[in-house]
Design an enzyme around this catalytic site. Structure first.
Site, PDB file in Angstrom:
ATOM      1  N   ARG A   1       6.935  65.556 -21.574  1.00 21.41           N
ATOM      2  CA  ARG A   1       7.904  65.263 -21.795  1.00 21.41           C
ATOM      3  C   ARG A   1       7.696  63.911 -22.703  1.00 21.41           C
ATOM      4  O   ARG A   1       7.223  63.539 -23.279  1.00 21.41           O
ATOM      5  CB  ARG A   1       8.757  64.647 -19.996  1.00 21.41           C
ATOM      6  CG  ARG A   1       7.421  63.371 -19.983  1.00 21.41           C
ATOM      7  CD  ARG A   1       8.370  62.763 -18.717  1.00 21.41           C
ATOM      8  NE  ARG A   1       6.965  62.624 -17.426  1.00 21.41           N
ATOM      9  CZ  ARG A   1       7.493  61.586 -16.946  1.00 21.41           C
ATOM     10  NH1 ARG A   1       8.198  62.335 -15.885  1.00 21.41           N
ATOM     11  NH2 ARG A   1       6.376  60.728 -16.182  1.00 21.41           N
TER      12      ARG A   1
ATOM     13  N   ARG B   1      35.141  30.120 -29.841  1.00 25.06           N
ATOM     14  CA  ARG B   1      36.020  29.285 -27.882  1.00 25.06           C
ATOM     15  C   ARG B   1      35.913  28.260 -28.389  1.00 25.06           C
ATOM     16  O   ARG B   1      35.118  27.730 -28.570  1.00 25.06           O
ATOM     17  CB  ARG B   1      35.222  30.239 -27.120  1.00 25.06           C
ATOM     18  CG  ARG B   1      35.345  31.922 -26.130  1.00 25.06           C
ATOM     19  CD  ARG B   1      34.664  32.295 -25.980  1.00 25.06           C
ATOM     20  NE  ARG B   1      33.037  32.014 -26.080  1.00 25.06           N
ATOM     21  CZ  ARG B   1      32.311  32.752 -25.918  1.00 25.06           C
ATOM     22  NH1 ARG B   1      32.383  34.121 -25.248  1.00 25.06           N
ATOM     23  NH2 ARG B   1      30.737  33.578 -26.883  1.00 25.06           N
TER      24      ARG B   1
ATOM     25  N   CYS C   1      36.937  41.510 -28.659  1.00 26.83           N
ATOM     26  CA  CYS C   1      35.993  40.102 -28.195  1.00 26.83           C
ATOM     27  C   CYS C   1      35.776  40.338 -26.586  1.00 26.83           C
ATOM     28  O   CYS C   1      35.252  38.917 -26.791  1.00 26.83           O
ATOM     29  CB  CYS C   1      36.664  39.144 -29.535  1.00 26.83           C
ATOM     30  SG  CYS C   1      38.499  39.062 -28.339  1.00 26.83           S
TER      31      CYS C   1
ATOM     32  N   TYR D   1      36.234  46.835 -35.674  1.00 26.90           N
ATOM     33  CA  TYR D   1      35.587  45.871 -35.190  1.00 26.90           C
ATOM     34  C   TYR D   1      35.247  45.906 -34.186  1.00 26.90           C
ATOM     35  O   TYR D   1      36.108  45.321 -32.950  1.00 26.90           O
ATOM     36  CB  TYR D   1      35.190  44.590 -36.083  1.00 26.90           C
ATOM     37  CG  TYR D   1      36.189  43.516 -36.206  1.00 26.90           C
ATOM     38  CD1 TYR D   1      35.683  42.938 -34.723  1.00 26.90           C
ATOM     39  CD2 TYR D   1      37.486  43.596 -36.366  1.00 26.90           C
ATOM     40  CE1 TYR D   1      36.683  41.812 -34.897  1.00 26.90           C
ATOM     41  CE2 TYR D   1      38.011  42.734 -36.227  1.00 26.90           C
ATOM     42  CZ  TYR D   1      38.344  41.878 -35.368  1.00 26.90           C
ATOM     43  OH  TYR D   1      39.031  40.443 -34.719  1.00 26.90           O
TER      44      TYR D   1
ATOM     45  N   HIS E   1       3.938  52.936 -11.966  1.00 28.71           N
ATOM     46  CA  HIS E   1       5.251  53.374 -12.004  1.00 28.71           C
ATOM     47  C   HIS E   1       5.932  51.839 -11.931  1.00 28.71           C
ATOM     48  O   HIS E   1       6.718  52.056 -13.046  1.00 28.71           O
ATOM     49  CB  HIS E   1       6.005  53.985 -10.176  1.00 28.71           C
ATOM     50  CG  HIS E   1       7.370  53.085  -9.577  1.00 28.71           C
ATOM     51  ND1 HIS E   1       7.520  51.756  -9.298  1.00 28.71           N
ATOM     52  CD2 HIS E   1       8.357  54.133  -9.420  1.00 28.71           C
ATOM     53  CE1 HIS E   1       9.512  52.610  -9.247  1.00 28.71           C
ATOM     54  NE2 HIS E   1       9.730  53.470  -9.240  1.00 28.71           N
TER      55      HIS E   1
ATOM     56  N   ARG F   1       6.610  70.839  -6.705  1.00 30.09           N
ATOM     57  CA  ARG F   1       7.531  69.453  -7.594  1.00 30.09           C
ATOM     58  C   ARG F   1       8.897  69.086  -8.145  1.00 30.09           C
ATOM     59  O   ARG F   1       9.122  70.568  -8.246  1.00 30.09           O
ATOM     60  CB  ARG F   1       6.414  69.013  -8.767  1.00 30.09           C
ATOM     61  CG  ARG F   1       5.196  68.945  -8.817  1.00 30.09           C
ATOM     62  CD  ARG F   1       4.737  69.023 -10.294  1.00 30.09           C
ATOM     63  NE  ARG F   1       2.802  68.705 -10.729  1.00 30.09           N
ATOM     64  CZ  ARG F   1       2.483  67.723 -11.183  1.00 30.09           C
ATOM     65  NH1 ARG F   1       3.084  66.511 -11.850  1.00 30.09           N
ATOM     66  NH2 ARG F   1       1.396  67.886 -11.002  1.00 30.09           N
TER      67      ARG F   1
ATOM     68  N   MET G   1       9.887  60.590  -6.765  1.00 29.32           N
ATOM     69  CA  MET G   1       8.855  61.090  -6.818  1.00 29.32           C
ATOM     70  C   MET G   1       8.179  62.445  -5.567  1.00 29.32           C
ATOM     71  O   MET G   1       7.202  61.476  -5.247  1.00 29.32           O
ATOM     72  CB  MET G   1       8.146  60.291  -7.531  1.00 29.32           C
ATOM     73  CG  MET G   1       7.040  59.906  -8.269  1.00 29.32           C
ATOM     74  SD  MET G   1       6.259  58.596  -8.736  1.00 29.32           S
ATOM     75  CE  MET G   1       5.947  58.183  -7.024  1.00 29.32           C
TER      76      MET G   1
ATOM     77  N   SER H   1      43.281  41.458 -31.759  1.00 30.40           N
ATOM     78  CA  SER H   1      41.755  41.424 -31.088  1.00 30.40           C
ATOM     79  C   SER H   1      42.297  42.071 -29.819  1.00 30.40           C
ATOM     80  O   SER H   1      42.431  40.329 -29.065  1.00 30.40           O
ATOM     81  CB  SER H   1      41.137  40.137 -31.333  1.00 30.40           C
ATOM     82  OG  SER H   1      39.975  40.448 -31.146  1.00 30.40           O
TER      83      SER H   1
ATOM     84  N   GLU I   1      45.018  40.770 -24.336  1.00 31.72           N
ATOM     85  CA  GLU I   1      43.733  40.929 -22.988  1.00 31.72           C
ATOM     86  C   GLU I   1      45.232  40.595 -21.868  1.00 31.72           C
ATOM     87  O   GLU I   1      44.659  41.004 -20.887  1.00 31.72           O
ATOM     88  CB  GLU I   1      43.469  39.654 -23.153  1.00 31.72           C
ATOM     89  CG  GLU I   1      44.789  38.262 -23.451  1.00 31.72           C
ATOM     90  CD  GLU I   1      43.432  37.062 -23.683  1.00 31.72           C
ATOM     91  OE1 GLU I   1      42.166  37.101 -23.439  1.00 31.72           O
ATOM     92  OE2 GLU I   1      43.917  36.307 -24.217  1.00 31.72           O
TER      93      GLU I   1
ATOM     94  N   ASP J   1      39.738  40.291 -19.713  1.00 34.25           N
ATOM     95  CA  ASP J   1      41.159  39.506 -19.087  1.00 34.25           C
ATOM     96  C   ASP J   1      41.839  41.115 -18.791  1.00 34.25           C
ATOM     97  O   ASP J   1      42.684  41.700 -17.790  1.00 34.25           O
ATOM     98  CB  ASP J   1      41.663  38.386 -19.914  1.00 34.25           C
ATOM     99  CG  ASP J   1      41.797  37.570 -19.321  1.00 34.25           C
ATOM    100  OD1 ASP J   1      42.016  37.074 -18.660  1.00 34.25           O
ATOM    101  OD2 ASP J   1      41.650  36.310 -20.626  1.00 34.25           O
TER     102      ASP J   1
ATOM    103  N   LYS K   1      11.429  69.568 -16.329  1.00 35.23           N
ATOM    104  CA  LYS K   1       9.951  70.081 -15.810  1.00 35.23           C
ATOM    105  C   LYS K   1       9.049  70.996 -16.528  1.00 35.23           C
ATOM    106  O   LYS K   1       8.857  71.604 -16.775  1.00 35.23           O
ATOM    107  CB  LYS K   1       9.107  69.319 -14.500  1.00 35.23           C
ATOM    108  CG  LYS K   1       7.329  68.681 -14.596  1.00 35.23           C
ATOM    109  CD  LYS K   1       7.076  68.359 -12.943  1.00 35.23           C
ATOM    110  CE  LYS K   1       7.875  66.656 -13.132  1.00 35.23           C
ATOM    111  NZ  LYS K   1       7.407  66.145 -11.691  1.00 35.23           N
TER     112      LYS K   1
ATOM    113  N   GLY L   1      13.680  57.623  -9.255  1.00 34.87           N
ATOM    114  CA  GLY L   1      14.244  57.856  -7.984  1.00 34.87           C
ATOM    115  C   GLY L   1      13.642  58.918  -7.068  1.00 34.87           C
ATOM    116  O   GLY L   1      13.645  58.640  -6.033  1.00 34.87           O
TER     117      GLY L   1
END
Lengths: 874, 874
Positions: free
Chosen positions: A337, A561, A831, A851, A455, A93, A104, A764, A745, A769, A23, A102
């Site tokens: 802002r 799966r 994954c 990936y 709000h 302010r 204000m 992968s 895993e 896990d 601000k 949270g």
């Protein structure tokens, strides 16, 4: 370096956010570019930090600096702070470097006291204005600085309005307000044991201390934790000369967005209230007017606002959220802002800004919060179902989306319901920062008061959560926990549905349908493809999932799966008989029943995916999970198997494990029952061979072995399934290319990845896990204590939400490095659910993962995150 | 390199064990030092390996080598292999580099046929001898080479003895044996469909192939797996000219130990049978005579044997187990090897050999198998109880120790009982290699036949398992599953007790008392202290455990599991109320009840341990484990707590977890219920302060936090407990030094050990949990599939028995390195069960671990292993 803790607005600039707060930096910037900003100064975030070091005392040096800047302010405004005739009034302010809903805590009209209010009334010839300002000041000061419950003041105001028979506070006159001020001061005395402070300088110091202190109030701390903000010094404090929107009908206050925050349309958008001050619009105390109406009411002011808006947008290169006040027809800007926006608007604005030549493609991509795309991707109500549902009321479409749930009236009740797995809608008169944790855990939010910038609306949009605001048709009674609507009453626990896109509230739950994605979304997806280096696949278990994934631009399936297929009607019984078989023959018989069904499943998925890569994981969960639980089902199964109930229950009990997560599952099943793996692999390969000859495709199934901890497990099961594959090839007289890879895993798999890579065609990571075992946290059981850890600041993020780079990340990094020592161009994917988490994706990008794979609905999020990660990684 | 697969005995030496096998290398060595060894040659282990490569065919090259060596043998013996008058007969024996009781495949008298047996009878003027040799040959060849069940032959022999009214086979005459040979050949024809092979060369090749093949028989494979032997090529085959112990009463065969294998006494010890051959003594077909008796019968032979024994012991620097044969008064040595011995004997012999100047102290320490010390440490029968028990019979004290259990007559029945948790005694006529897996899983072994060197006795001593052999008073009927003894009959499942030290068989179970350790044990312990660099502590939860640990030379307590204290009568109720408390007050009340009891527990342990280090772990297991299970107990608890049964069951159910191992336990309990940790720490410190002032001791409690995964958990709980400690110090007006450390048992803790070390005074590895989480193997659930893994050669060792160096070991190594980067002299211990496993201790030594901690009964084993590890690490 001299210690400078206070900056005049004309000393700063927008780049000084860390020091001056968002601000303060923006007020300085607006001052710099000669926009009409009331003068003022900013106490830096460093001063907040020192405040806590000094045991929450304003040290002499800071008090001196404040005094100096106050004198400058008196000079520039021509008013005196403690003047009894025409006093300089101030707004105080908070303003941290990151916007923090949270926190204000704002105090307006500071400087007024029993004497100067009389002077102000005289100087402005407006007694109503003067006492309205004073009562607001007392109210805000009491709330923010002294933490006196607001309800005391609100009830006095309501009582006065009732007594005068008026609906709006602006209809109260000077005398009413004088009376209110008297009563407010009595409340103050009662609650604090002291008279309301009359000395302006005392007021100012107390207010500054309150703002500082608010940095560590539980709401702010919770918000910072939730957002992983940990490196800030504190909040800045902005002290600014007041301008007044409550001076009558030629005054007012409002909020303007330079583009529409709901859909991104390039047109000034906002709301205003005449004869109102500051928080009135944002807090939703009155339902405000649309900004377009200002054009007719005050065309000159509107034009000034339009120019300022264009000016600010060019300057900040982003859509701006501007607070303004009109004092006697004169426009002042109090704040600017980057505006919060819906996902839809975010995409439109980013694409438009690039096409207007204002930002680069990369900047456009970085402008959109991947998490926010959730909004676009979650289903909307099924139109037919919605048309037939009972409409309870209409409110403002504050944040798009669709949600159904039981209604609760407090954040606590929502949180309690959440813990029990109950979906809920938070219903409030209006929300306040205390409600944030409840908002997070609700499906959607409904407020009776407040506008599009209230709000509730702002926070919900930020969260991508469905919200209807200002639904005045519904009378919310928070104490009795009921909602009256035209024609009925709802009680706590009743189910309603919210359509955040239309603002309609429905009775009961409504079926949801899929979203459709527009043209700018498509453009965004194209840019993402040009930018990102990591592929994004989907976890999909059915042809429907696969279709959904393709619609969301998935580049393959990273995880099927297969166990989910066994739960289908008609096959679960065969599967159960297979598990419970006591002889190889019985088992073979049941497997033979399942084979054609599995084969058909795979064929259908191949049909959807064509030649895109498809990774199929062999059976993973402990067998006990497939057993019936209901007595009726157990009885039926016993009949089918010609077993007594006792015998069957005995066999089911034998499958029970103390710690099934660490038990007989994954590859361990394949090793003890190779015939299951063989059946699955046969189904995979037979379906693939058929697809190949039907479609002349170059399909190359990827078979994935779960829960490997040692390379020898992989060698063993590989020998089994390759033997079966060879049999299939010989039987069918044809063959195709395939790949056999493994999940990483289990921690030990990561540690010995070099050896495992020798036998695997790809890795992968199952980071769920890996996190469970690496931390020793059962996902099923850790919810309770992990939230305790968050409360006690032991954890910043839940390790199942965002990957723990410090610990679990080491295992991932190690496995990538070691795997690629063995095979330099080794293909490696993710994954686990972290594959759809932007912060985790950033980490995976740095490790060179090929990936990620996530649920279809998270694919666009992951794609955008991957593009951003690629940009940041350059 | 020329391919040489066959070595004459005079070409080898004892160092060539890998190539010639143990037996072959020792035969060569004995030949080299001119002891009376019949000539022969050895087919190398490499030839066995090639045999399998060649699809189990004897390739031409090997056949040619065999022929060449056979010719040499004919020359040196002056006999011809296929001679009809005075044939060269051979023994064919297996002999791997490691002794392998699973592979007892020997053929004697090879070369005989229907013609040469007549020649042999004439040449020796001993028809009985010739036909006895032939029937033995047919019997052994049929069994070993053709796998015809022995029972066919044994029943013919028994029938013949019955018919002639004699008890021993040596009482049968030539005609009887001729008849037996005829019947044996009929069996052979019936079982194989072919006549018994008459061509000596065919016999030889078949026998060699059978020995080779036995390398991969399931028993041998099981044994190698059990002992982690994986790098050997195969078995060698020893072909040796026969000498005959069955030529009459001036012939015989026997086994001699250079020292007593039961107690280590330095005196020739052994057994012999006159007019017997080869396996008769070892297999326990007849109960043999004590070797001392030979001194009177054949003083010259006995003296020769004494000289040879001394000679061999000096040469091998260890106690030797010698097989000998006397042919017409002439001594031949057929085999020597390091003798198996009891733990008691092992210690005595090692200490004596050093004191005789034959070996160094280090060699002496390396001579003793740490695992074997088990024998000395396990309790013996309580003398009083034993005196009052019913004695069923007396047999040979074949392997010391005390055991009680239900009797079973087959290895399979013992294994089945073991799976159900039933303790069993294997009762057999005599044991054979097929019984090994059953012997492993029994508490003790009882055989009706066989002597101190019978299969049962030798194997049991090696295993450190209690065994009574040659208990002729008991008539074992394996088919009817009964044992007749003087005065009664036992059936399968009846309970008996064996005292392996006295040879007494008792009816029913007998209370056991602790062993006492002799003077040489003390000396050994002293040498261990001089040698080892790693301390050995004990895991002890009670003052009694602590006392036991001190008796076994423990150097402190590495782990007190405080939860065990809560299970005690009288306090479990308070503890349950504490867990189930719904308010802080209720919980505080229950904790206050427990505090003085815990304090007293600790005080008593301090009293035992004095100033030795004592590490106390705070509460670890999931709370659900403390809940009552029986309805009656639940009802009582509900009454005490004034709760309805329903309410209490509800609260108990809430504590249930899906995967408790990964659930709310360890430090997680301390974080959610700091008051529990505070109570425990208060008890620890108050007791320590009292001990300090009572005994003027410098006691320094070590407080250990379980299940840390992140340093912040440790910081949090440390702040709590240090606050409590300060309170105690202030209340009592005194203080003392203490240490707060952490378990490293979660993989993530190992990965972030550098950070955790910043807050910890010491680490102690909980390798059980680290293995569970690192592999993802629940100890409770993995038994089934891990044994499947062992069967399928996926695992060599159970990862809970010996630490997995390749994977879990990396985590340990990493944590040690990283911990010591933070704190170079950081104290690190082990308190998982691997702390008592010699192979694991060797690994921990290499990593520079400061101490291991294990159950009191494993302390001496760990100490010896630590000494050996220190020697090997030099």
């Amino acid at each position: 370096m001299t210690e400078k803790y206070v900056y005049n607005f004309n000393e700063g600039k927008k780049e000084m956010k860390e020091l001056l707060g968002g601000k303060g930096a923006n007020l300085a910037e607006m001052t710099k570019i000669a926009l009409p900003v009331p003068s003022g100064f900013t106490l830096t975030t460093e001063s907040c930090n020192r405040f806590f070091v000094e045991d929450q005392v304003i040290w002499t040096g800071l008090e001196m600096e404040i005094n100096d800047h106050l004198k400058e302010l008196e000079q520039s405004t021509g008013k005196k702070f403690s003047d009894m005739e025409n006093p300089l009034l101030l707004s105080v302010r908070s303003g941290a470097a990151h916007s923090m809903p949270g926190m204000m805590d704002t105090v307006l009209n500071l400087g007024l006291n029993d004497h100067s209010v009389i002077g102000l009334a005289k100087a402005t010839s407006n007694e109503r204005f003067a006492y309205d300002s004073y009562r607001r000041f007392i109210q805000m000061f009491s709330d923010v600085v002294m933490e006196i419950p607001k309800i005391h003041f609100e009830s006095i105001l309501e009582e006065a309005k009732r007594k005068q028979g008026v609906a709006l506070d602006k209809e109260l006159d000077g005398n009413d307000l004088k009376e209110i001020v008297k009563k407010y001061k009595e409340v103050y005395l009662q609650e604090t044991g002291e008279d309301f402070p009359q000395e302006p300088m005392v007021q100012l110091i107390l207010a500054i201390k309150a703002v500082f202190a608010s940095w560590n109030n539980p709401r702010a701390v919770f918000y910072r934790e939730m957002h992983g903000i940990s490196k800030l010094n504190g909040t800045a404090v902005n002290v600014q000369a007041m301008v007044f929107g409550n001076k009558g009908e030629s005054s007012g206050t409002g909020v303007a967005f330079t583009r529409n925050p709901g859909n991104g349309e390039k047109k000034l958008f906002g709301e205003f209230l005449l004869n109102a001050q500051g928080e009135d619009v944002v807090a939703g105390v009155r339902t405000p007017n649309e900004l377009a109406e200002l054009k007719d009411l005050m065309p000159k002011v509107y034009q000034q606002l339009e120019i300022a808006a264009k000016n600010l947008e060019s300057h900040y290169k982003d859509m701006q959220d501007i607070e303004f006040t009109i004092e006697n027809g004169e426009l002042f800007l109090l704040q600017t802002r980057n505006g919060k926006r819906t996902a839809h608007a975010a995409i439109t604005i980013a694409v438009d800004l690039h096409e207007e030549g204002k930002i680069t493609k990369e900047e456009a991509l970085l402008r959109i919060d991947p998490q926010q795309l959730n909004q676009l991707l979650h289903p909307n109500f099924d139109e037919k179902a919605a048309a037939q549902a009972t409409v309870l009321a209409k409110g403002l479409a504050a944040s798009p989306g669709a949600a159904s749930g039981r209604i609760y009236f407090t954040a606590e009740a929502v949180e309690a319901a959440y813990e029990k797995g109950i979906k809920s809608i938070l219903v409030r008169q209006e929300t306040s920062p205390e409600d944030i944790s409840g908002m997070v855990k609700s499906e959607g939010i409904l407020t009776a008061r407040g506008g599009m910038t209230s709000h509730a609306a702002v926070v919900a949009r930020g969260m991508g959560k469905c919200c209807i605001a200002g639904c005045t048709e519904m009378k919310v009674n928070e104490e009795e926990k009921i909602v009256k609507y035209k024609g009925g009453v709802l009680s706590e626990g009743d189910v309603i549905s919210l359509d955040g896109t239309t603002g309609t509230v429905y009775l009961g739950e409504i079926e949801k349908s899929k979203p459709t994605l527009g043209g700018k979304f498509t453009k965004l997806m194209e840019w993402i493809d040009e930018t990102k280096t990591m592929a994004v696949r989907a976890n999909a278990d059915t042809p429907e999932d696969a279709k959904q994934a393709l619609e969301f631009y998935a580049e393959g399936i990273g995880l099927i799966r297969t166990e989910h297929m066994f739960f289908k009607e008609g096959r679960i019984s065969s599967f159960r008989r297979m598990i419970l078989a006591e002889t190889v023959e019985e088992r073979a018989k049941a497997l033979n029943e399942i084979l054609p069904m599995q084969k058909n499943d795979f064929y259908q998925i191949y049909e959807v995916m064509g030649e895109l890569p498809v990774t199929i994981r062999l059976l993973d969960p402990p067998l006990h999970e497939f057993m019936p639980v209901k007595e009726e089902e157990i009885r039926q199964l016993a009949e089918t198997m010609s077993l007594s109930l006792e015998e069957l229950n005995g066999r089911i009990n034998e499958l029970h494990e103390v710690n099934p997560m660490l038990g007989h599952r994954g590859v361990r099943l394949g090793i003890t029952y190779p015939e299951i793996s063989r059946m699955q692999v046969r189904a995979i390969m037979e379906a693939a061979l058929e697809h190949k000859s039907d479609k002349n495709s170059d399909i190359q199934p990827e078979i994935m072995i779960p829960l490997i901890s040692d390379v020898k497990e992989l060698s063993y099961i590989k020998a089994e399934i390759e033997d079966e594959i060879q049999k299939v090839f010989i039987e069918k007289g044809k063959s195709l290319a395939y790949h056999i890879g493994t999940m990483i895993e289990v921690p030990r798999a990561a540690l010995t990845a070099d050896k495992i890579a020798e036998e695997a065609d790809f890795f992968s990571f199952g980071t769920n896990d890996l996190t469970q075992m690496g931390f020793g946290f059962s996902r099923d059981d850790s919810g309770g204590f992990i939230s305790e850890y968050m409360n006690k600041n032991i954890f910043e993020n839940g390790p199942f939400d965002t990957i723990d780079q410090e610990g679990i990340g080491q295992l991932v990094e190690m496995a990538v490095e070691r795997g690629r020592i063995t095979k330099p161009n080794f293909k490696i994917g993710i994954c686990g659910e972290h594959g759809g988490d932007p912060a985790s994706i950033e980490f995976f990008q740095r490790l060179g993962i090929n990936y990620v794979s996530c649920s279809p609905f998270r694919v666009p999020i992951a794609r955008l995150a991957a593009a951003q990660a690629a940009i940041n990684d350059r």
